[in-house]
Design a protein around this motif. Structure first.
Motif, short mmCIF file in Angstrom:
data_model
loop_
_atom_site.label_atom_id
_atom_site.label_comp_id
_atom_site.label_asym_id
_atom_site.label_seq_id
_atom_site.Cartn_x
_atom_site.Cartn_y
_atom_site.Cartn_z
N PRO A 224 57.34 -0.10 67.24
CA PRO A 224 56.99 -0.16 65.83
C PRO A 224 55.64 0.49 65.50
CG PRO A 224 56.70 -2.30 66.84
CD PRO A 224 57.34 -1.42 67.87
N ALA A 225 54.84 0.78 66.52
CA ALA A 225 53.52 1.35 66.28
C ALA A 225 53.53 2.88 66.24
CB ALA A 225 52.55 0.87 67.36
N THR A 226 54.66 3.52 66.55
CA THR A 226 54.71 4.98 66.64
C THR A 226 54.28 5.65 65.35
OG1 THR A 226 56.45 4.87 68.31
CG2 THR A 226 56.19 6.95 67.16
N GLY A 227 54.75 5.20 64.22
CA GLY A 227 54.39 5.81 62.95
C GLY A 227 52.90 5.72 62.65
N ILE A 228 52.33 4.54 62.85
CA ILE A 228 50.90 4.37 62.58
C ILE A 228 50.07 5.17 63.58
CG2 ILE A 228 50.52 2.25 63.89
CD1 ILE A 228 49.00 2.97 60.48
N ILE A 229 50.53 5.28 64.82
CA ILE A 229 49.81 6.08 65.80
C ILE A 229 49.77 7.54 65.36
CG2 ILE A 229 49.91 6.99 68.16
CD1 ILE A 229 50.83 4.15 69.01
N THR A 230 50.89 8.06 64.91
CA THR A 230 50.94 9.45 64.43
C THR A 230 49.99 9.64 63.25
OG1 THR A 230 53.21 9.69 65.19
CG2 THR A 230 52.45 11.27 63.55
N LEU A 231 49.96 8.69 62.33
CA LEU A 231 49.04 8.77 61.20
C LEU A 231 47.58 8.73 61.66
CD1 LEU A 231 50.77 6.42 58.60
CD2 LEU A 231 50.50 8.90 58.45
N GLU A 232 47.28 7.85 62.62
CA GLU A 232 45.91 7.74 63.11
C GLU A 232 45.49 8.98 63.90
OE1 GLU A 232 43.51 5.42 62.47
OE2 GLU A 232 44.95 4.74 60.97
N VAL A 233 46.41 9.57 64.65
CA VAL A 233 46.12 10.83 65.35
C VAL A 233 45.79 11.91 64.33
CG1 VAL A 233 47.21 12.70 66.66
CG2 VAL A 233 47.38 10.36 67.49
N THR A 234 46.60 12.03 63.30
CA THR A 234 46.37 13.02 62.25
C THR A 234 45.03 12.77 61.56
OG1 THR A 234 48.75 13.25 61.93
CG2 THR A 234 47.33 14.04 60.14
N ARG A 235 44.72 11.52 61.26
CA ARG A 235 43.46 11.16 60.60
C ARG A 235 42.26 11.51 61.47
NH1 ARG A 235 39.76 7.38 60.53
NH2 ARG A 235 40.74 6.08 62.08
N ALA A 236 42.34 11.17 62.76
CA ALA A 236 41.22 11.47 63.68
C ALA A 236 41.00 12.97 63.80
CB ALA A 236 41.49 10.86 65.05
N LEU A 237 42.08 13.73 63.87
CA LEU A 237 41.95 15.18 63.95
C LEU A 237 41.37 15.74 62.66
CD1 LEU A 237 45.30 16.00 65.77
CD2 LEU A 237 42.99 16.13 66.75
#
Length: 180
Positions: free
Chosen positions: A72-85
């Motif tokens: 269930p964390a995959t979507g938020i991880i992708t968002l956080e990766v994008t945000r950090a970049l």
């Protein structure tokens, strides 16, 4: 142009030798992205970052492997990766999902394994992912006292990727990271 995934040695925890400054800066940014279910580990320590490269035209491309298809964390991880970049100046980075080969607990870094143990979560032993289907009842050492006199309380711990155990020596409950 397809993203070049690291498949011959999938456990990648940083830039390849000789990587350019943009790739090194991206890896530094990715180290700040913590797993929302296991906040002591970054997505880099988990081995979820499969590739970081600058494509033709200068666009940064990053491939992320989910720990399992139903996480269930995959979507938020992708968002956080994008945000950090984005915060690191990579405003048009392309973040993709890589599912082959599938992620395994063998990809967790040694530093990540140490952080798990320090936080009271028994890390999976190296090579356990391959044995998990044939030896699901392996002994799990207590991260608090080191005893192997432990018992499984529940196949599901605080998250679906962990199991709940109890130590018979120190009597402390603890999660163990499931082997995948």
């Amino acid at each position: 142009m397809p993203l070049h995934l690291v498949t011959d040695h999938p456990a990648v925890w940083g830039p390849e030798p000789g990587a350019g400054p943009a790739v090194r800066a991206a890896w530094d940014a990715l180290r700040t992205v913590m797993d929302p279910e296991i906040p002591v580990l970054s997505v880099v320590d988990l081995g979820m970052i499969r590739a970081v490269e600058v494509a033709d035209g200068g666009r940064l491309r990053v491939a992320v492997s989910p720990t399992y298809s139903g996480c269930p964390a995959t979507g938020i991880i992708t968002l956080e990766v994008t945000r950090a970049l984005n915060m690191a100046g990579f405003h048009d980075a392309e973040v993709t999902t890589a599912v082959f080969p599938p992620w395994t607990t063998d990809w967790i870094s040694e530093e990540g394994r140490a952080r798990l143990a320090e936080s009271g979560i028994a890390p999976p032993p190296r090579g356990a992912g391959k044995r998990a289907l044939v030896a699901p009842d392996e002994t799990v050492a207590c991260p608090h006292c080191g005893s192997t006199e432990t018992e499984l309380v529940s196949a599901f711990g605080s998250t679906a990727c962990k199991a709940l155990h109890r130590c018979r020596s120190c009597l402390e409950p603890f999660d163990s990271f499931k082997c995948i």
